[in-house]
Design a protein around this motif. Structure first.
Motif, PDB file in Angstrom:
ATOM      1  N   VAL A 169      74.619   2.211  25.105  1.00 49.16           N
ATOM      2  CA  VAL A 169      73.936   1.077  24.486  1.00 49.16           C
ATOM      3  C   VAL A 169      72.491   0.971  24.973  1.00 49.16           C
ATOM      4  CG1 VAL A 169      73.852  -1.452  24.367  1.00 49.16           C
ATOM      5  CG2 VAL A 169      76.004  -0.260  23.960  1.00 49.16           C
ATOM      6  N   ASN A 170      72.274   1.105  26.274  1.00 52.09           N
ATOM      7  CA  ASN A 170      70.908   0.991  26.776  1.00 52.09           C
ATOM      8  C   ASN A 170      70.046   2.167  26.346  1.00 52.09           C
ATOM      9  OD1 ASN A 170      70.382  -1.396  28.839  1.00 52.09           O
ATOM     10  ND2 ASN A 170      72.512  -0.775  29.049  1.00 52.09           N
TER      11      ASN A 170
ATOM     12  N   ARG B 237      81.553  -8.136  23.529  1.00 52.21           N
ATOM     13  CA  ARG B 237      81.119  -6.774  23.227  1.00 52.21           C
ATOM     14  C   ARG B 237      81.387  -6.418  21.774  1.00 52.21           C
ATOM     15  NH1 ARG B 237      83.792  -5.137  27.822  1.00 52.21           N
ATOM     16  NH2 ARG B 237      85.227  -3.905  26.553  1.00 52.21           N
TER      17      ARG B 237
ATOM     18  N   ALA C 272      78.809  -8.199  19.738  1.00 51.67           N
ATOM     19  CA  ALA C 272      77.491  -7.600  19.985  1.00 51.67           C
ATOM     20  C   ALA C 272      77.362  -6.264  19.268  1.00 51.67           C
ATOM     21  CB  ALA C 272      77.268  -7.429  21.488  1.00 51.67           C
TER      22      ALA C 272
ATOM     23  N   THR D  24      73.294  -9.392  23.421  1.00 45.71           N
ATOM     24  CA  THR D  24      73.271  -8.549  24.616  1.00 45.71           C
ATOM     25  C   THR D  24      73.040  -9.332  25.919  1.00 45.71           C
ATOM     26  OG1 THR D  24      70.953  -8.012  24.136  1.00 45.71           O
ATOM     27  CG2 THR D  24      72.631  -6.455  23.392  1.00 45.71           C
TER      28      THR D  24
ATOM     29  N   ASN E  15      75.496  -9.034  29.284  1.00 40.26           N
ATOM     30  CA  ASN E  15      74.966  -8.741  30.624  1.00 40.26           C
ATOM     31  C   ASN E  15      75.356  -9.810  31.628  1.00 40.26           C
ATOM     32  OD1 ASN E  15      73.702  -6.409  29.732  1.00 40.26           O
ATOM     33  ND2 ASN E  15      71.787  -7.434  29.259  1.00 40.26           N
TER      34      ASN E  15
END
Length: 412
Positions: A240-241, A296, A299, A331, A335
């Motif tokens: 994802v990042n 998740r 998202a 997101t 986190n």
């Protein structure tokens, strides 16, 4: 002792002097980092129009963040975090000051920009390694979920303010955003000197000698490896990042290719960052009512929708930023939920190493996604890598739908 803890916990965060100092200094520093996300690509695109070279420099920064994450986590658990904060800000300041000088005298070179990106990225990794251990020291346990939500809000606000400021300053003078960034990096230096709370671990006497540095590097990974949930999140954050790094870079390239001015490019990023700001503001409520697994899944769906919408060829820069903001919205809550799980479960002596193990995973593919996005954009236009990222987000959404997690389990 319990009475002291009760009194400390009853003080609201807005009156916690050290937390407010840290929050303010980090906010200014992160604003400088986000100014760079527009200023450096625009400098390269303006000079020679090469998305590949812009991607190379952005990739160098992500490589440095990735490579420095493991040792930075070990250092944060072994040496004075106050000194590490000072060192990180000085590294970032030196890197951006060299770019400022070169830009002002019209002597910028790709090799120099790449080297500066490597130094700045390493300083950023060192700064990040101290964040979670520092928060444990200055914020009482009952307030940490709220504080983590505000950390996400701080980053989102910096992401909202930095890009348009970078675009406007670059339109005025190409060297101006680098001067502003240099001044911003002094924020963490000031905060590190002014915080009164011992930040550890060197501020406290040790009862036993610390492990050798190579052994310390392994400890964080061993802790993660023992948990199926943590192993899954390593993979999820890496993909994802990495995709987000490519998406953010492609937003600049896409708007530039569609004829947007530097200030319009910065405005598009700011509009997109509004989604992250709103998501950060809602993160405390969202994490209190939704398990991380559900967050998740939601998202992942918004990531697919937002990235596909960005590919619409007739979309103006502002609406492209809106689509980017839709992708970002949930997101921060994901986190916050995961970081709260780490703060509650990871021993303090391992906090730096475990958090940076996860951060290393989160950054492990950023360089590849950014460089590949730049190369593909040069060959076939930015819509092709955007569609590829949308496909990846769709695969992750399917994986989250298939995966089962107990709703009383991790990340609550």
């Amino acid at each position: 002792m319990s009475g002291a803890r009760h009194t400390e916990s009853s003080i609201p965060l807005r009156r916690n002097r050290d937390y407010n100092l840290w929050w303010s200094g980090a906010a200014v520093s992160q604003t400088g980092s986000f100014i760079m996300t527009v200023a450096v690509p625009m400098l390269i695109l303006t000079n020679n129009g090469s998305a590949s070279q812009a991607g190379l420099v952005a990739g160098a920064s992500t490589i440095a963040k990735f490579a420095a994450s493991f040792p930075a986590g070990a250092l944060a658990d072994r040496y004075s975090r106050r000194h590490l904060l000072l060192l990180s800000s000085l590294m970032q300041l030196a890197a951006v000051a060299s770019v400022l000088t070169a830009t002002a005298f019209h002597t910028t070179h790709l090799l120099h920009l790449t080297a500066a990106a490597l130094v700045e990225g390493a300083g950023y990794a060192l700064h990040t390694a101290t964040e979670l251990p520092l928060l444990r020291r200055i914020v009482p346990a009952p307030q940490r979920r709220t504080a983590l939500g505000r950390e996400q809000g701080r980053k989102a606000a910096a992401q909202l303010a930095g890009p348009p400021l970078g675009g406007v300053l670059f339109s005025w003078r190409p060297w101006a955003p680098f001067l502003a960034t240099a001044l911003c990096f002094l924020g963490v230096t000031t905060a590190a000197l002014a915080i009164r709370t011992p930040l550890g671990p060197a501020d406290q006497p040790r009862q036993k000698p610390p492990p050798h540095l190579p052994m310390g590097l392994v400890d964080g990974w061993c802790y993660v490896r023992r948990s199926a949930f943590m192993r899954y999140m390593v993979l999820w954050f890496a993909l994802v990042n990495g995709a987000f790094a490519g998406l953010s870079f492609l937003l600049v390239v896409l708007c530039h290719d569609r004829g947007a001015s530097p200030s319009a490019v910065g405005a598009a990023q700011a509009i997109g960052s509004t989604g992250a700001v709103l998501g950060a503001l809602a993160s405390t409520s969202l994490t209190a009512h939704l398990h991380q697994h559900r967050l998740r899944k939601l998202a992942s769906g918004m990531l697919v929708f937002g990235s596909v919408a960005m590919t619409v060829p007739t979309l103006p820069a502002q609406l492209t930023g809106v689509a980017y903001g839709v992708a970002l919205f949930l997101t921060p809550a994901v986190n916050v939920s995961f970081m709260n799980h780490m703060v509650q479960t990871v021993p303090e002596a391992l906090t730096g190493r475990v958090s940076m193990t996860m951060m290393t995973a989160a950054r492990s593919l950023n360089w590849l996604f950014v460089m590949a996005a730049g190369a593909l954009a040069d060959w076939w236009g930015p819509s092709v890598p955007l569609l590829a990222l949308s496909g990846l987000f769709l695969l992750l959404a399917c994986a989250d739908l298939i995966r089962r997690e107990p709703y009383g389990g991790p990340g609550r």
